[in-house]
Design a protein around this motif. Structure first.
Motif, PDB file in Angstrom:
ATOM      1  N   ASP A  13       0.816  -1.210   0.000  1.00 46.75           N
ATOM      2  CA  ASP A  13       0.000   0.000   0.000  1.00 46.75           C
ATOM      3  C   ASP A  13       0.849   1.260   0.000  1.00 46.75           C
ATOM      4  O   ASP A  13       0.325   2.367  -0.086  1.00 46.75           O
ATOM      5  N   THR A  14       2.162   1.086   0.180  1.00 47.65           N
ATOM      6  CA  THR A  14       3.005   2.282   0.262  1.00 47.65           C
ATOM      7  C   THR A  14       4.109   2.249  -0.790  1.00 47.65           C
ATOM      8  O   THR A  14       5.233   2.665  -0.537  1.00 47.65           O
ATOM      9  N   THR A  15       3.812   1.735  -1.985  1.00 45.10           N
ATOM     10  CA  THR A  15       4.822   1.741  -3.053  1.00 45.10           C
ATOM     11  C   THR A  15       5.185   3.160  -3.444  1.00 45.10           C
ATOM     12  O   THR A  15       6.306   3.417  -3.903  1.00 45.10           O
ATOM     13  N   ARG A  16       4.241   4.068  -3.256  1.00 41.85           N
ATOM     14  CA  ARG A  16       4.581   5.467  -3.550  1.00 41.85           C
ATOM     15  C   ARG A  16       5.674   5.951  -2.630  1.00 41.85           C
ATOM     16  O   ARG A  16       6.565   6.703  -3.032  1.00 41.85           O
ATOM     17  N   ALA A  17       5.609   5.521  -1.365  1.00 41.91           N
ATOM     18  CA  ALA A  17       6.644   5.918  -0.421  1.00 41.91           C
ATOM     19  C   ALA A  17       8.003   5.344  -0.826  1.00 41.91           C
ATOM     20  O   ALA A  17       9.038   5.991  -0.690  1.00 41.91           O
ATOM     21  N   LEU A  18       8.000   4.101  -1.320  1.00 39.76           N
ATOM     22  CA  LEU A  18       9.247   3.503  -1.792  1.00 39.76           C
ATOM     23  C   LEU A  18       9.823   4.315  -2.941  1.00 39.76           C
ATOM     24  O   LEU A  18      11.018   4.630  -2.965  1.00 39.76           O
ATOM     25  N   ARG A  19       8.987   4.659  -3.903  1.00 40.06           N
ATOM     26  CA  ARG A  19       9.462   5.443  -5.042  1.00 40.06           C
ATOM     27  C   ARG A  19       9.990   6.788  -4.584  1.00 40.06           C
ATOM     28  O   ARG A  19      11.016   7.277  -5.055  1.00 40.06           O
ATOM     29  N   ALA A  20       9.256   7.401  -3.609  1.00 38.37           N
ATOM     30  CA  ALA A  20       9.687   8.705  -3.106  1.00 38.37           C
ATOM     31  C   ALA A  20      11.039   8.591  -2.421  1.00 38.37           C
ATOM     32  O   ALA A  20      11.915   9.463  -2.572  1.00 38.37           O
ATOM     33  N   ARG A  21      11.232   7.492  -1.669  1.00 31.40           N
ATOM     34  CA  ARG A  21      12.505   7.315  -0.974  1.00 31.40           C
ATOM     35  C   ARG A  21      13.645   7.113  -1.965  1.00 31.40           C
ATOM     36  O   ARG A  21      14.709   7.722  -1.839  1.00 31.40           O
ATOM     37  N   VAL A  22      13.437   6.311  -2.950  1.00 25.14           N
ATOM     38  CA  VAL A  22      14.482   6.066  -3.944  1.00 25.14           C
ATOM     39  C   VAL A  22      14.811   7.354  -4.696  1.00 25.14           C
ATOM     40  O   VAL A  22      15.976   7.679  -4.939  1.00 25.14           O
ATOM     41  N   ARG A  23      13.769   8.115  -5.037  1.00 25.07           N
ATOM     42  CA  ARG A  23      14.000   9.370  -5.739  1.00 25.07           C
ATOM     43  C   ARG A  23      14.795  10.346  -4.890  1.00 25.07           C
ATOM     44  O   ARG A  23      15.687  11.063  -5.374  1.00 25.07           O
ATOM     45  N   HIS A  24      14.458  10.371  -3.598  1.00 25.78           N
ATOM     46  CA  HIS A  24      15.146  11.293  -2.709  1.00 25.78           C
ATOM     47  C   HIS A  24      16.621  10.921  -2.603  1.00 25.78           C
ATOM     48  O   HIS A  24      17.498  11.810  -2.621  1.00 25.78           O
ATOM     49  N   LEU A  25      16.902   9.639  -2.478  1.00 26.51           N
ATOM     50  CA  LEU A  25      18.298   9.200  -2.417  1.00 26.51           C
ATOM     51  C   LEU A  25      19.050   9.572  -3.699  1.00 26.51           C
ATOM     52  O   LEU A  25      20.183  10.061  -3.652  1.00 26.51           O
ATOM     53  N   CYS A  26      18.423   9.318  -4.833  1.00 27.11           N
ATOM     54  CA  CYS A  26      19.067   9.634  -6.110  1.00 27.11           C
ATOM     55  C   CYS A  26      19.320  11.125  -6.233  1.00 27.11           C
ATOM     56  O   CYS A  26      20.373  11.563  -6.716  1.00 27.11           O
ATOM     57  N   HIS A  27      18.323  11.919  -5.786  1.00 28.13           N
ATOM     58  CA  HIS A  27      18.488  13.365  -5.849  1.00 28.13           C
ATOM     59  C   HIS A  27      19.641  13.808  -4.965  1.00 28.13           C
ATOM     60  O   HIS A  27      20.454  14.656  -5.364  1.00 28.13           O
ATOM     61  N   GLY A  28      19.723  13.219  -3.764  1.00 32.32           N
ATOM     62  CA  GLY A  28      20.753  13.630  -2.829  1.00 32.32           C
ATOM     63  C   GLY A  28      22.160  13.339  -3.314  1.00 32.32           C
ATOM     64  O   GLY A  28      23.106  14.043  -2.940  1.00 32.32           O
ATOM     65  N   TYR A  29      22.311  12.332  -4.134  1.00 30.04           N
ATOM     66  CA  TYR A  29      23.655  11.952  -4.598  1.00 30.04           C
ATOM     67  C   TYR A  29      23.877  12.241  -6.094  1.00 30.04           C
ATOM     68  O   TYR A  29      24.806  11.762  -6.707  1.00 30.04           O
ATOM     69  N   GLY A  30      22.963  13.054  -6.659  1.00 27.37           N
ATOM     70  CA  GLY A  30      23.182  13.531  -8.022  1.00 27.37           C
ATOM     71  C   GLY A  30      23.052  12.470  -9.105  1.00 27.37           C
ATOM     72  O   GLY A  30      23.677  12.603 -10.174  1.00 27.37           O
ATOM     73  N   ILE A  31      22.261  11.426  -8.848  1.00 26.42           N
ATOM     74  CA  ILE A  31      22.069  10.389  -9.859  1.00 26.42           C
ATOM     75  C   ILE A  31      21.256  10.970 -11.015  1.00 26.42           C
ATOM     76  O   ILE A  31      20.228  11.606 -10.794  1.00 26.42           O
TER      77      ILE A  31
END
Length: 405
Positions: A13-31
């Motif tokens: 029910d929280t796949t959106r949260a998973l996507r948001a977390r992955v996106r945030h990590l990628c953003h933080g490290y310039g992926i």
């Protein structure tokens, strides 16, 4: 260097949260956004297949490692088709190792709205696909231009080769004209010659001839077949013909010419046939040095005119016999090289064929006759060799027929 980053738990029910977390990590490290899109879709697909997963991440030297667990790595044979395949990891986890950019540059924004973020990622992927398509089109265009240039080069080379071939052919024709003198004008005699090289790429060879009128009005003919092929062989044949001409003009007797010619160069090897014909009397004298015999063609029959002797370069060179006969008006004499009678590998059989062929075409003009005889004798060529055929027809009708000596 390895360090942990904050973790997050996701459920179906929280796949959106998973996507948001992955996106945030990628953003933080310039992926890059395109790489992020592949990772987000792959992680979401694995999490759904596992019924939920926890997202953890760590830095491992110059890479960001995204780990899903608990999760079972996809079987290569399953229907999971991940745009970013995972790397081997600990049991019960799925991991992706994303190299960090050398320079972070301007970070891609992270939309809080899942749909907007997905759209941004889709645009990035489409932009990458469009760029690849443009590169593909440009590559095809460059390849087409290259192919066109290569084709033009091949056409130019082919045209150059053709011009070179024509130039070589002209040179060879001039060389042949220089090597093969036209028939001299002799009252009461018709002369013709036909030469056929062993192949188109070997226009010169060791089959040469010479004919000229001596001061006493006698026609002299030399036929030479030097051993071998090519230009070196041609030079050998020229040495022999020029030597014989010089000796004949100096007045040396016919039976001594082959022997004297053999002294010029001990490395030269050639067969020689010499003919002396007096149109005033019809007398013909033949000297032979290991050469095929002349053929006499008369309206009623044909006959070979052998004469003993050894050629230039052979042991004990020289003519040991002079064959003498008298031609009657209308008689035809053929002098030739062995290429005419050895194309099938059986000289005895081909001598019979030559006599029959020459007798059948004896009424033709001599130039046409020479070409026709060579053509028919070579209807089945198993062994190629230079071929030379000289034809002499005695036409003086004022002389009585005496017979063959």
């Amino acid at each position: 260097m390895t360090s942990d980053v904050p973790t997050a738990r996701t459920t179906p029910d929280t796949t959106r949260a998973l996507r948001a977390r992955v996106r945030h990590l990628c953003h933080g490290y310039g992926i890059p956004l395109e790489q992020r899109a592949r990772l987000v879709l792959s992680a979401t697909t694995v999490a759904r297949a596992a019924g939920g997963a926890t997202v953890t991440a760590r830095l491992d030297q110059n890479a960001l490692v995204i780990i899903l667990g608990p999760a079972t790595p996809p079987d290569p044979g399953t229907a999971l088709d991940l745009p970013l395949p995972p790397e081997p990891s600990e049991p019960g986890t799925v991991a992706w190792r994303i190299p960090l950019p050398a320079t972070t540059g301007k970070a891609e924004p992270v939309h809080t709205d899942d749909e907007a973020a997905t759209e941004a990622e889709l645009r990035a992927v489409l932009a990458r696909a469009d760029a690849l398509e443009r590169d593909h089109r440009e590559l095809k265009h460059e390849l087409a231009e290259t192919n066109s240039g290569v084709l033009a080069m091949y056409v130019e080379l082919a045209e150059r080769d053709e011009r070179l071939r024509r130039a070589h052919a002209a040179i060879f024709r001039e060389l042949e004209d220089a090597l093969r003198p036209p028939p001299p004008t002799v009252a009461g005699v018709e002369l013709a010659v036909h030469y056929q090289p062993a192949g188109e790429d070997t226009p010169t060879g060791g089959d040469l001839y010479d004919w000229f009128v001596l001061p006493d009005g006698t026609l002299h003919i030399t036929v030479v077949d030097a051993v071998g092929h090519g230009v070196t062989c041609t030079r050998t044949a020229l040495d022999v013909t020029h030597t014989v001409r010089t000796l004949a003009i100096e007045g040396h007797p016919l039976d001594d010419l082959v022997r004297r010619a053999a002294r010029i160069n001990p490395d030269v090897m050639a067969t020689v046939l010499l003919a002396r014909f007096d149109p005033a009397t019809g007398l013909l004298h033949l000297a032979n040095g290991s050469h095929p015999p002349a053929l006499l063609v008369r309206p009623e029959d044909t006959a070979y005119l052998p004469a003993d002797g050894r050629g230039v370069g052979f042991p004990l060179p020289g003519s040991t016999e002079i064959r003498t006969t008298r031609l009657a008006p209308g008689d035809l004499l053929l002098l030739y090289t062995d290429g005419l009678i050895e194309s099938r590998g059986d000289a005895d059989t081909d001598e019979i064929r030559l006599a029959s062929t020459a007798h059948r075409h004896a009424a033709l003009p001599v130039d046409e006759l020479a070409a026709t005889v060579v053509h028919e004798m070579h209807d089945d060529v198993r062994y190629t060799d230079d071929t030379l055929l000289l034809a002499l027809r005695y036409t003086d009708t004022d002389l009585p027929f005496i017979g063959c000596g």
